[in-house]
Design an enzyme around this catalytic site. Structure first.
Site, PDB file in Angstrom:
ATOM      1  N   GLY A  46     -30.723  13.441 -14.444  1.00  0.00           N
ATOM      2  CA  GLY A  46     -31.605  12.747 -13.517  1.00  0.00           C
ATOM      3  C   GLY A  46     -32.850  12.265 -14.232  1.00  0.00           C
ATOM      4  CD  GLN A  51     -38.544  12.739 -15.661  1.00  0.00           C
ATOM      5  OE1 GLN A  51     -37.655  12.433 -14.874  1.00  0.00           O
ATOM      6  NE2 GLN A  51     -38.415  13.713 -16.532  1.00  0.00           N
ATOM      7  CB  CYS A  93     -37.926  18.737 -16.979  1.00  0.00           C
ATOM      8  SG  CYS A  93     -38.845  17.272 -16.494  1.00  0.00           S
ATOM      9  CG  LEU A  94     -34.397  14.053 -19.525  1.00  0.00           C
ATOM     10  CD1 LEU A  94     -33.907  12.662 -19.180  1.00  0.00           C
ATOM     11  CD2 LEU A  94     -33.690  14.570 -20.769  1.00  0.00           C
ATOM     12  CG  HIS A 136     -36.129  18.385 -11.495  1.00  0.00           C
ATOM     13  ND1 HIS A 136     -36.380  19.515 -12.241  1.00  0.00           N
ATOM     14  CD2 HIS A 136     -36.616  17.350 -12.234  1.00  0.00           C
ATOM     15  CE1 HIS A 136     -36.985  19.179 -13.367  1.00  0.00           C
ATOM     16  NE2 HIS A 136     -37.137  17.864 -13.390  1.00  0.00           N
ATOM     17  CD  GLU A 137     -34.965  13.833 -11.647  1.00  0.00           C
ATOM     18  OE1 GLU A 137     -36.053  13.327 -11.967  1.00  0.00           O
ATOM     19  OE2 GLU A 137     -34.322  14.569 -12.412  1.00  0.00           O
ATOM     20  CG  HIS A 140     -40.249  14.265 -12.012  1.00  0.00           C
ATOM     21  ND1 HIS A 140     -41.215  14.634 -12.919  1.00  0.00           N
ATOM     22  CD2 HIS A 140     -39.087  14.785 -12.478  1.00  0.00           C
ATOM     23  CE1 HIS A 140     -40.647  15.351 -13.888  1.00  0.00           C
ATOM     24  NE2 HIS A 140     -39.366  15.462 -13.632  1.00  0.00           N
TER      25      HIS A 140
END
Ligand SMILES: [Zn+2]
Length: 196
Positions: A46, A51, A93-94, A136-137, A140
């Site tokens: 994701g 991000q 997480c990226l 999670h997204e 963000h």
């Protein structure tokens, strides 16, 4: 195909609340495609627009395994309209390379969003990676990060310190963590007691 630059913690854009998308035009479609390219290149499941430095309510998810055909989902202005239950599992997480720890999430979510054609859709995910990724997204998009939701803050700090994202002494944290684990074993009789 364009791979965008990933914003890494503590980049301030990660803490901003992203703006709603009012017009779904070619620039939004291009951003979604570039985000998918970036996500696949980085082996993520994701990615949210903040991000890649864009403070807009857009996110992409693909939880299909490597053997399966790609199954990308683009979410515009997503909103969780129902949630239920609880689940605990590992998250990464990226924007936090090499950092993994356990996070508590709702087990079931119903999310309402628009697709790239501007249609409003509803999707239900329960007890799986898709449910976890959606939560999670969307966090963000609200400027919230998974480090705020660790089930064990010492374990999180250890991971963050090892990855160079937090100043501290990894050895000292490991030692404390060892003491804490012993404490848990002594005071908690069964696993049910922890999760209830
Ligand atoms: Zn993330």
């Amino acid at each position: 195909m364009s791979v965008l630059k990933l914003r890494i913690y503590p980049d301030p854009v990660l803490k901003q609340k992203a703006r709603k998308i009012t017009i779904i035009d070619a620039s939004v479609r291009k951003l979604a495609q570039d985000m998918l390219d970036t996500m696949y290149k980085s082996d993520g499941v994701g990615l949210a627009a903040p991000q890649v430095g864009v403070s807009k309510r857009l996110m992409v998810i693909d939880v299909s395994s490597e053997e399966e055909p790609a199954k990308p989902i683009v979410f515009i202005n997503p909103e969780i309209i129902e949630k239920d239950g609880e689940m605990i599992g590992q998250e990464g997480c990226l924007s936090f390379p090499d950092v993994f720890f356990e996070v508590k999430r709702a087990s079931k979510v119903v999310v309402r969003f628009q697709n790239l054609k501007g249609q409003t859709l509803k999707l239900t995910a329960e007890g799986n990676l898709l449910s976890r990724a959606i939560q999670h997204e969307i966090d963000h998009l609200d400027g919230k990060l998974f480090i705020e939701k660790a089930t064990n803050e010492l374990k999180r700090d250890l991971e963050m310190t090892k990855a160079g994202l937090l100043d501290g002494d990894a050895e000292e944290i490991s030692k404390k963590l060892g003491e804490e684990d012993e404490g848990l074993t002594l005071s908690v009789p069964s696993k049910e007691a922890v999760t209830s």
